[in-house]
Enzyme design. Structure first.
Site, short mmCIF file in Angstrom:
data_model
loop_
_atom_site.label_atom_id
_atom_site.label_comp_id
_atom_site.label_asym_id
_atom_site.label_seq_id
_atom_site.Cartn_x
_atom_site.Cartn_y
_atom_site.Cartn_z
N GLU A 455 0.82 -1.22 0.00
CA GLU A 455 0.00 0.00 0.00
C GLU A 455 0.85 1.26 0.00
O GLU A 455 0.61 2.21 0.75
CB GLU A 455 -1.00 -0.01 1.16
C1 LIG Z 1 2.92 -9.18 0.09
C2 LIG Z 1 2.46 -8.14 -0.87
C3 LIG Z 1 1.11 -8.00 -1.14
C4 LIG Z 1 0.66 -7.08 -2.10
N1 LIG Z 1 -0.67 -7.07 -2.45
C5 LIG Z 1 -1.04 -6.32 -3.53
C6 LIG Z 1 -2.38 -6.44 -4.05
O1 LIG Z 1 -3.22 -7.17 -3.53
N2 LIG Z 1 -2.67 -5.71 -5.15
C7 LIG Z 1 -1.76 -4.89 -5.78
O2 LIG Z 1 -2.09 -4.29 -6.79
N3 LIG Z 1 -0.51 -4.74 -5.27
C8 LIG Z 1 -0.12 -5.45 -4.17
N4 LIG Z 1 1.16 -5.33 -3.69
C9 LIG Z 1 2.07 -4.28 -4.24
C10 LIG Z 1 2.43 -3.23 -3.19
O3 LIG Z 1 1.29 -2.57 -2.75
C11 LIG Z 1 3.47 -2.21 -3.63
O4 LIG Z 1 2.91 -1.21 -4.38
C12 LIG Z 1 4.57 -2.75 -4.43
O5 LIG Z 1 5.12 -3.88 -3.79
C13 LIG Z 1 5.69 -1.73 -4.65
O6 LIG Z 1 6.48 -2.16 -5.73
P1 LIG Z 1 7.91 -2.87 -5.56
O7 LIG Z 1 7.83 -3.81 -4.42
O8 LIG Z 1 8.23 -3.41 -6.89
O9 LIG Z 1 8.87 -1.69 -5.17
P2 LIG Z 1 9.52 -0.60 -6.14
O10 LIG Z 1 8.46 0.18 -6.77
O11 LIG Z 1 10.51 -1.27 -7.02
O12 LIG Z 1 10.27 0.33 -5.12
C14 LIG Z 1 11.53 -0.03 -4.56
C15 LIG Z 1 11.92 1.01 -3.52
O13 LIG Z 1 12.05 2.28 -4.12
C16 LIG Z 1 11.31 3.25 -3.41
N5 LIG Z 1 10.81 4.26 -4.35
C17 LIG Z 1 10.21 4.07 -5.54
N6 LIG Z 1 9.94 5.26 -6.11
C18 LIG Z 1 10.38 6.21 -5.26
C19 LIG Z 1 10.39 7.63 -5.27
N7 LIG Z 1 9.90 8.34 -6.26
N8 LIG Z 1 10.92 8.27 -4.23
C20 LIG Z 1 11.44 7.58 -3.18
N9 LIG Z 1 11.45 6.25 -3.12
C21 LIG Z 1 10.93 5.57 -4.14
C22 LIG Z 1 10.18 2.48 -2.76
O14 LIG Z 1 9.71 3.15 -1.59
C23 LIG Z 1 10.88 1.17 -2.41
O15 LIG Z 1 11.54 1.32 -1.20
C24 LIG Z 1 1.60 -6.22 -2.73
C25 LIG Z 1 2.97 -6.33 -2.42
C26 LIG Z 1 3.40 -7.28 -1.51
C27 LIG Z 1 4.87 -7.39 -1.25
#
Ligand SMILES: Cc1cc2nc3c(=O)[nH]c(=O)nc-3n(C[C@H](O)[C@H](O)[C@H](O)COP(=O)(O)OP(=O)(O)OC[C@H]3O[C@@H](n4cnc5c(N)ncnc54)[C@H](O)[C@@H]3O)c2cc1C
Length: 759
Positions: A455
């Site tokens: 989220e």
């Molecule tokens: C267990 C789990 C359940 C989930 N359930 C759902 C679901 O039901 N439906 C759904 O749609 N999604 C779901 N998600 C997705 C979740 O809500 C996140 O949006 C998603 O995991 C973020 O993408 P990423 O992990 O690839 O991180 P990335 O987007 O690759 O980010 C990596 C890091 O970079 C940082 N970052 C990225 N951009 C910036 C910026 N501009 N400035 C500063 N920092 C930045 C982030 O904070 C993070 O620390 C789930 C994720 C997990 C792990």
């Protein structure tokens, strides 16, 4: 000298109060500057900016919090129906949970828990009653998820997802009547299991950039040629996807043939697709840190869906982003904060208990100052978590969509949860590390990064969202000034801008004045709604609130649109706003609880921590501010005598530990989301019962200690022998000996960890 000063004052007054002069010398150049400095907002940014409402955080941001507004908000309370559900159905779920079996053996909830959750409407907490849902408040939703999370994160996540962002929420708000009638009753009964898929391999945090594509076209559907969408998607991390029977899907919608109108790109759109629709792939699982909740992928290629599967119908084509931002903002303030609060309640209950029964060097470990330092943090953070949970859900229940507040809650509460569980693991040491049915801490520890990530990953939420949204949304003038600057008729724009700028300057001057004079007078003359020990905190909060407003204005003036790229600065200013919010939540909880005297040490500890962190964030922003003159101006106005906000004293930490060392009272109040049930066989109950028995035996233990000191009983003997000798010498009665033996048996069982012949 005086005449020179007088001339300067008159000149300034002339420039400020003679409109034509002011426009020429101040407003017009500022108007030009703003036009140039502020880049045009993208549609996504504008929608994110406009989605949601400003609530209590607006007052904190503007330098003049009205305390009667804060104390006028209702205190989170359950209705009779909600209370009965929490006492009966939720407790029944707790009695069914064996988290070790769920996570390690089954990697799924047992069928009886699934069946009970569906039958009792755990997946329909937010679905309106008219469709068979429970229609509970956000506070009740949060209480239910928290209680379950105190025993099993995997079960809590399974419950929370359908009640957070997902088809239920989106349909309730935006669905057509036909969609509501079709889906909501089935979701309420648990006949349909929903998931919502936004994230994919290429678009995580930058969810607006999803590549998943829908093309408007005509194709045959159920024997007829209809207008619809051909969809291709590849999503991952989707909670409940492996067991979902209905898929909420977000995708980019294009209309290259102009079948809907003259716009080729319509924007992000959300549709609801039955899981068994041809071409929909659901079922593959991820393994999120070994937790057992369902999480996986979904894909589809050239899957045709009719137009009326768009949530809200064809009228909502391209309006998905705004729907998501609005709904996400509510869920974000409920679910993950609930998990963090549960971690606090569970950690406080078990660590106070374990700290009392675990003895080393002849003493309970909670008597050592090193342990007390960490224990005090656990207790204060738990109080803070409960306070923020209550205030945030109050806002959501007032039907405002406080997007900044919920981002604050999501980020800070999951981080506080991380602090709490780290401290609890440190104190309970080996007991927290060895996995098995007796271990109640490890799941919360292992799962914490999940809450940090989902989220809106925390770094992004802190660096980009809290202040980024807060600064423009909460500011009384900036958004209006931006709109005036963007006005198509430059003359009208400038005239509006001039009016706004006058009010803006008065506002900035007031904040600078309040901040400076409060710093010099120790906030003595600021407002507090009450007298007594906590009055000073209200006054200090007003001081820091003015300081934040003043620094925000200077930052915006100096950096303009670049401020959003200065993420570290933005994060620090956001931290200051967040600390003000958390601190005000603490004062509200203390007031709503009736200013209980036994909570005072915890309130002092929490408030001093918050004020310290808030001041530190402001100081950090000043130290790193890129423009030297502004840096010094900020320092002069905000901390003319230096930063004097200190962390709580060691003595206060000891006092906090004392208040929660005894059963009942404040200890019970701040652990109510981690209850002990009748016939409770859990590890939590085991350590609690051992603690209660040991607590009751303190006087008897003292008698034996005295006898050892007097040389009547030999020291360093096994406990059972000591008790036997004390009985023999009539130092204690038979009943007392039995009580001591029973307490020791419970203690000995509670400090054990599981062992396995093979893994
Ligand atoms: C267990 C789990 C359940 C989930 N359930 C759902 C679901 O039901 N439906 C759904 O749609 N999604 C779901 N998600 C997705 C979740 O809500 C996140 O949006 C998603 O995991 C973020 O993408 P990423 O992990 O690839 O991180 P990335 O987007 O690759 O980010 C990596 C890091 O970079 C940082 N970052 C990225 N951009 C910036 C910026 N501009 N400035 C500063 N920092 C930045 C982030 O904070 C993070 O620390 C789930 C994720 C997990 C792990």
């Amino acid at each position: 000298m005086w005449s020179v000063l007088l001339i300067i004052v008159v000149l300034i007054a002339l420039v400020l109060f003679v409109k034509s002069l002011r426009i020429k010398l101040i407003s017009a150049p500022a108007f030009k500057f703003i036009k140039k400095a502020l880049p045009p907002l993208s549609q996504t940014e504008r929608e994110a900016m406009e989605a949601g409402d400003i609530w209590w955080e607006g007052e904190l941001f503007r330098g003049k919090p009205n305390w009667s507004t804060l104390h006028g908000y209702h205190a989170g309370q359950l209705t009779e129906e909600e209370q009965s559900f929490v006492d009966v159905q939720v407790n029944h779920v707790l009695s069914l949970i064996d988290d070790y079996d769920i996570t390690v053996n089954r990697k799924d909830l047992p069928p009886e828990i699934w069946a009970y959750l569906k039958k009792e409407g755990f997946f329909s907490l937010i679905i309106p009653k008219q469709y068979g849902g429970r229609e509970f408040s956000a506070y009740a939703n949060s209480t239910i998820v928290s209680k379950i999370a105190s025993r099993s994160i995997s079960t809590a996540v399974t419950v929370m997802v359908p009640n957070s962002l997902g088809p239920g929420e989106l349909l309730s708000h935006y669905g057509t009547q036909e969609q509501k009638d079709k889906w909501l009753p089935a979701l309420a009964k648990g006949e349909e299991i929903p998931c919502f898929a936004l994230t994919g391999p290429e678009a995580g945090s930058d969810a607006g950039a999803i590549p998943d594509l829908g093309i408007v076209c005509r194709q045959e559907f159920e024997g007829e040629e209809v207008l619809g969408i051909s969809l291709t998607w590849n999503k991952r991390y989707i909670t409940l996807a492996p067991v979902a029977t209905v898929l909420g899907l977000a995708f980019q919608l294009r209309d290259p043939e102009g079948l809907l109108g003259d716009r080729e790109y319509l924007g992000i759109t959300c549709a609801l697709i039955p899981g068994n629709h041809p071409g929909v792939n659901l079922g593959n699982r991820h393994n999120p840190l070994g937790m057992a909740f369902m999480n996986g992928t979904t894909t589809g290629k050239d899957v045709f869906i009719p137009m009326d599967w768009i949530i809200g119908g064809a009228d909502y084509a391209g309006r998905g982003w705004r729907m998501l931002v609005e709904c996400l903002s509510a869920g974000r303030g409920i679910s993950l904060p609930a998990l963090a609060t549960a971690t606090g309640h569970m950690a406080t209950r078990t660590t106070t208990a374990y700290g009392f029964i675990r003895k080393q060097f002849g003493l309970s470990i909670s008597q050592f100052e090193g342990v007390q330092e960490a224990l005090a943090r656990i207790v204060a953070n738990t109080y803070q978590l409960e306070a923020a949970r209550k205030l945030t859900t109050t806002g959501i229940d007032m039907k405002v969509k406080p997007s900044v507040v919920t981002a604050i809650a999501k980020y800070h509460m999951t981080e506080l949860g991380r602090e709490v569980i780290n401290d609890a693991m440190d104190i309970q040491s080996g007991k927290g590390i060895q996995l098995g049915p007796k271990n109640y801490l490890a799941s919360a520890y292992i799962a914490n990064p999940i809450s940090i990530t989902v989220e809106g990953a925390n770094i992004l939420t802190r660096s980009l969202m809290i202040f980024g949204q807060g600064a423009t949304r909460c500011h009384p003038y900036v958004l209006a000034e931006m709109e005036a600057a963007a006005h198509e008729d430059e003359k009208v724009g400038l005239s509006r801008f001039d009016g706004l700028l006058v009010s803006h300057m008065a506002y900035a001057f007031y904040n600078a004045f309040t901040s400076f004079t409060s710093a010099l007078t120790g906030s003595r003359f600021n407002d507090s709604p009450i007298a007594g020990e906590v009055a000073g905190y209200y006054k200090d909060l007003q001081r820091l609130s003015s300081a934040l407003s003043f620094m925000t204005d200077l930052s915006m003036l100096t950096l303009g649109g670049d401020l959003k790229r200065k993420e570290m600065l933005s994060a620090r200013l956001g931290d200051a706003l967040s600390e003000l919010y958390l601190a005000s939540a603490t004062l509200k909880l203390f007031a709503d609880n009736g200013h209980q005297h036994d909570e005072l040490p915890i309130v002092h500890f929490t408030m001093q921590t918050r004020l310290h962190r808030c001041a530190k964030a402001l100081q950090g922003a000043q130290d790193n501010f890129p423009a030297t003159a502004m840096r010094w101006l900020m320092k002069l106005v905000v901390f003319p005598l230096g930063n004097r906000f200190k962390l709580p004293s060691d003595q206060l930490a000891i006092d906090v530990c004392k208040t929660v060392s005894r059963p009942g009272g404040v200890r019970e109040r701040i652990t109510h989301l981690c209850p002990i049930l009748q016939d409770d066989q859990s590890g939590i109950a085991e350590v609690e019962h051992a603690y209660l028995a040991a607590w009751d035996c303190q006087k008897l233990e003292a008698k034996i200690k005295q006898a050892i000191k007097a040389g009547k009983i030999a020291a360093k003997l096994p406990i059972a022998i000591r008790i036997g000798q004390a009985l023999k010498q009539e130092i204690i009665t038979k009943e007392e000996a039995d009580a001591l033996l029973h307490a020791d048996k419970l203690r000995s069982e509670a400090i054990q960890v599981n062992e396995f012949t093979a893994l």
